[in-house]
Design a protein around this motif. Sequence first.
Motif, mmCIF file in Angstrom:
data_model
loop_
_atom_site.group_PDB
_atom_site.id
_atom_site.type_symbol
_atom_site.label_atom_id
_atom_site.label_comp_id
_atom_site.label_asym_id
_atom_site.label_seq_id
_atom_site.Cartn_x
_atom_site.Cartn_y
_atom_site.Cartn_z
ATOM 1 N N ALA A 174 -2.483 -35.382 -6.651
ATOM 2 C CA ALA A 174 -3.553 -35.308 -7.669
ATOM 3 C C ALA A 174 -2.157 -35.228 -9.105
ATOM 4 O O ALA A 174 -1.336 -35.070 -8.738
ATOM 5 C CB ALA A 174 -3.958 -33.908 -7.895
ATOM 6 N N GLU A 175 -2.683 -35.707 -10.051
ATOM 7 C CA GLU A 175 -2.159 -35.585 -11.366
ATOM 8 C C GLU A 175 -2.699 -34.945 -12.438
ATOM 9 O O GLU A 175 -3.929 -35.184 -12.630
ATOM 10 C CB GLU A 175 -1.428 -37.080 -11.749
ATOM 11 C CG GLU A 175 -2.365 -38.092 -12.015
ATOM 12 C CD GLU A 175 -1.693 -39.409 -12.082
ATOM 13 O OE1 GLU A 175 -2.370 -40.331 -12.224
ATOM 14 O OE2 GLU A 175 -0.457 -39.380 -12.725
ATOM 15 N N GLU A 176 -1.992 -34.284 -13.514
ATOM 16 C CA GLU A 176 -2.618 -33.825 -14.592
ATOM 17 C C GLU A 176 -3.182 -34.952 -15.534
ATOM 18 O O GLU A 176 -2.485 -35.896 -15.778
ATOM 19 C CB GLU A 176 -1.377 -33.082 -15.374
ATOM 20 C CG GLU A 176 -2.056 -32.416 -16.631
ATOM 21 C CD GLU A 176 -0.819 -31.729 -17.123
ATOM 22 O OE1 GLU A 176 -0.974 -30.524 -17.746
ATOM 23 O OE2 GLU A 176 0.465 -32.097 -17.051
ATOM 24 N N VAL A 177 -4.337 -34.795 -15.955
ATOM 25 C CA VAL A 177 -5.066 -35.681 -16.888
ATOM 26 C C VAL A 177 -5.520 -34.734 -17.843
ATOM 27 O O VAL A 177 -5.905 -35.546 -19.215
ATOM 28 C CB VAL A 177 -6.292 -36.221 -16.298
ATOM 29 C CG1 VAL A 177 -5.921 -37.001 -15.183
ATOM 30 C CG2 VAL A 177 -7.098 -35.228 -15.837
ATOM 31 N N GLN A 228 5.783 -31.890 -9.288
ATOM 32 C CA GLN A 228 6.711 -32.702 -9.820
ATOM 33 C C GLN A 228 6.441 -32.628 -11.461
ATOM 34 O O GLN A 228 5.251 -32.998 -11.514
ATOM 35 C CB GLN A 228 6.731 -34.197 -9.155
ATOM 36 C CG GLN A 228 7.291 -35.222 -10.216
ATOM 37 C CD GLN A 228 7.336 -36.661 -9.634
ATOM 38 O OE1 GLN A 228 7.377 -36.920 -8.445
ATOM 39 N NE2 GLN A 228 7.301 -37.547 -10.490
ATOM 40 N N THR A 229 7.218 -32.502 -12.413
ATOM 41 C CA THR A 229 7.009 -32.347 -13.706
ATOM 42 C C THR A 229 8.027 -33.419 -14.224
ATOM 43 O O THR A 229 9.300 -33.325 -13.879
ATOM 44 C CB THR A 229 7.225 -31.052 -14.208
ATOM 45 O OG1 THR A 229 6.581 -30.024 -13.551
ATOM 46 C CG2 THR A 229 7.051 -30.928 -15.701
ATOM 47 N N ASP A 230 7.385 -34.282 -15.178
ATOM 48 C CA ASP A 230 8.354 -35.347 -15.663
ATOM 49 C C ASP A 230 8.724 -34.683 -17.115
ATOM 50 O O ASP A 230 8.313 -33.303 -17.462
ATOM 51 C CB ASP A 230 7.579 -36.647 -16.189
ATOM 52 C CG ASP A 230 6.564 -36.478 -17.070
ATOM 53 O OD1 ASP A 230 6.326 -35.575 -17.757
ATOM 54 O OD2 ASP A 230 5.802 -37.722 -17.198
ATOM 55 N N ARG A 260 2.499 -33.524 -11.346
ATOM 56 C CA ARG A 260 1.835 -34.191 -10.433
ATOM 57 C C ARG A 260 1.876 -33.510 -9.074
ATOM 58 O O ARG A 260 3.017 -32.670 -8.982
ATOM 59 C CB ARG A 260 2.585 -35.776 -10.113
ATOM 60 C CG ARG A 260 2.353 -36.366 -11.091
ATOM 61 C CD ARG A 260 3.254 -37.622 -10.935
ATOM 62 N NE ARG A 260 3.098 -38.822 -12.015
ATOM 63 C CZ ARG A 260 3.653 -38.998 -13.149
ATOM 64 N NH1 ARG A 260 4.731 -37.916 -13.031
ATOM 65 N NH2 ARG A 260 3.354 -39.411 -13.839
ATOM 66 N N ILE A 261 0.740 -33.366 -8.372
ATOM 67 C CA ILE A 261 0.944 -32.582 -7.183
ATOM 68 C C ILE A 261 1.376 -33.441 -5.878
ATOM 69 O O ILE A 261 0.581 -34.458 -5.538
ATOM 70 C CB ILE A 261 -0.388 -31.846 -7.022
ATOM 71 C CG1 ILE A 261 -0.940 -31.041 -8.150
ATOM 72 C CG2 ILE A 261 -0.379 -31.052 -5.909
ATOM 73 C CD1 ILE A 261 -0.116 -29.848 -8.391
ATOM 74 N N VAL A 262 2.256 -33.035 -4.979
ATOM 75 C CA VAL A 262 2.641 -33.872 -3.747
ATOM 76 C C VAL A 262 2.296 -32.752 -2.623
ATOM 77 O O VAL A 262 2.625 -31.657 -2.601
ATOM 78 C CB VAL A 262 4.177 -33.996 -4.006
ATOM 79 C CG1 VAL A 262 4.678 -34.820 -2.872
ATOM 80 C CG2 VAL A 262 4.488 -34.842 -5.313
ATOM 81 N N ILE A 318 -7.876 -29.507 -14.333
ATOM 82 C CA ILE A 318 -7.216 -30.434 -15.196
ATOM 83 C C ILE A 318 -6.330 -31.719 -14.219
ATOM 84 O O ILE A 318 -5.762 -32.555 -15.014
ATOM 85 C CB ILE A 318 -5.937 -29.740 -15.910
ATOM 86 C CG1 ILE A 318 -5.134 -29.177 -14.977
ATOM 87 C CG2 ILE A 318 -6.637 -28.639 -16.772
ATOM 88 C CD1 ILE A 318 -3.746 -28.473 -15.668
ATOM 89 N N TYR A 319 -6.707 -31.850 -13.136
ATOM 90 C CA TYR A 319 -6.236 -32.741 -12.169
ATOM 91 C C TYR A 319 -6.978 -33.847 -11.691
ATOM 92 O O TYR A 319 -8.309 -33.434 -11.455
ATOM 93 C CB TYR A 319 -5.504 -32.012 -11.036
ATOM 94 C CG TYR A 319 -4.304 -31.091 -11.522
ATOM 95 C CD1 TYR A 319 -2.996 -31.745 -11.830
ATOM 96 C CD2 TYR A 319 -4.374 -29.908 -11.702
ATOM 97 C CE1 TYR A 319 -2.152 -30.789 -12.209
ATOM 98 C CE2 TYR A 319 -3.145 -29.091 -11.922
ATOM 99 C CZ TYR A 319 -2.099 -29.534 -12.054
ATOM 100 O OH TYR A 319 -1.312 -28.795 -12.636
#
Length: 87
Positions: free
Chosen positions: A69-72, A52-54, A60-62, A83-84
Amino acid sequence: KKSTTTASNGWQKAENGKYSGNIENGQGIYQWDNGTTFDGGWKNGKPHSGTQTDKNGKVRIVENGKLKAEEVGKGTKKSDWSIYKRK
């Protein structure tokens, strides 16, 4: 959610966005009107496994219908798990 209208580029119009592929049970891409996109596997009309990309590019990984996980930070590619942040 879905409609039968198909654009010339292959996208289908939906109630609150557009989609391409099978977003009921299969592989597809959905782009909401707010710019968020989900690309991956769908199950029972819901995102199941994919990315999922805003609108700002945050990824964000689903997996199995849950946020994993989400990008940080910034990496060279989405598959660079360094990077997650795991959920």
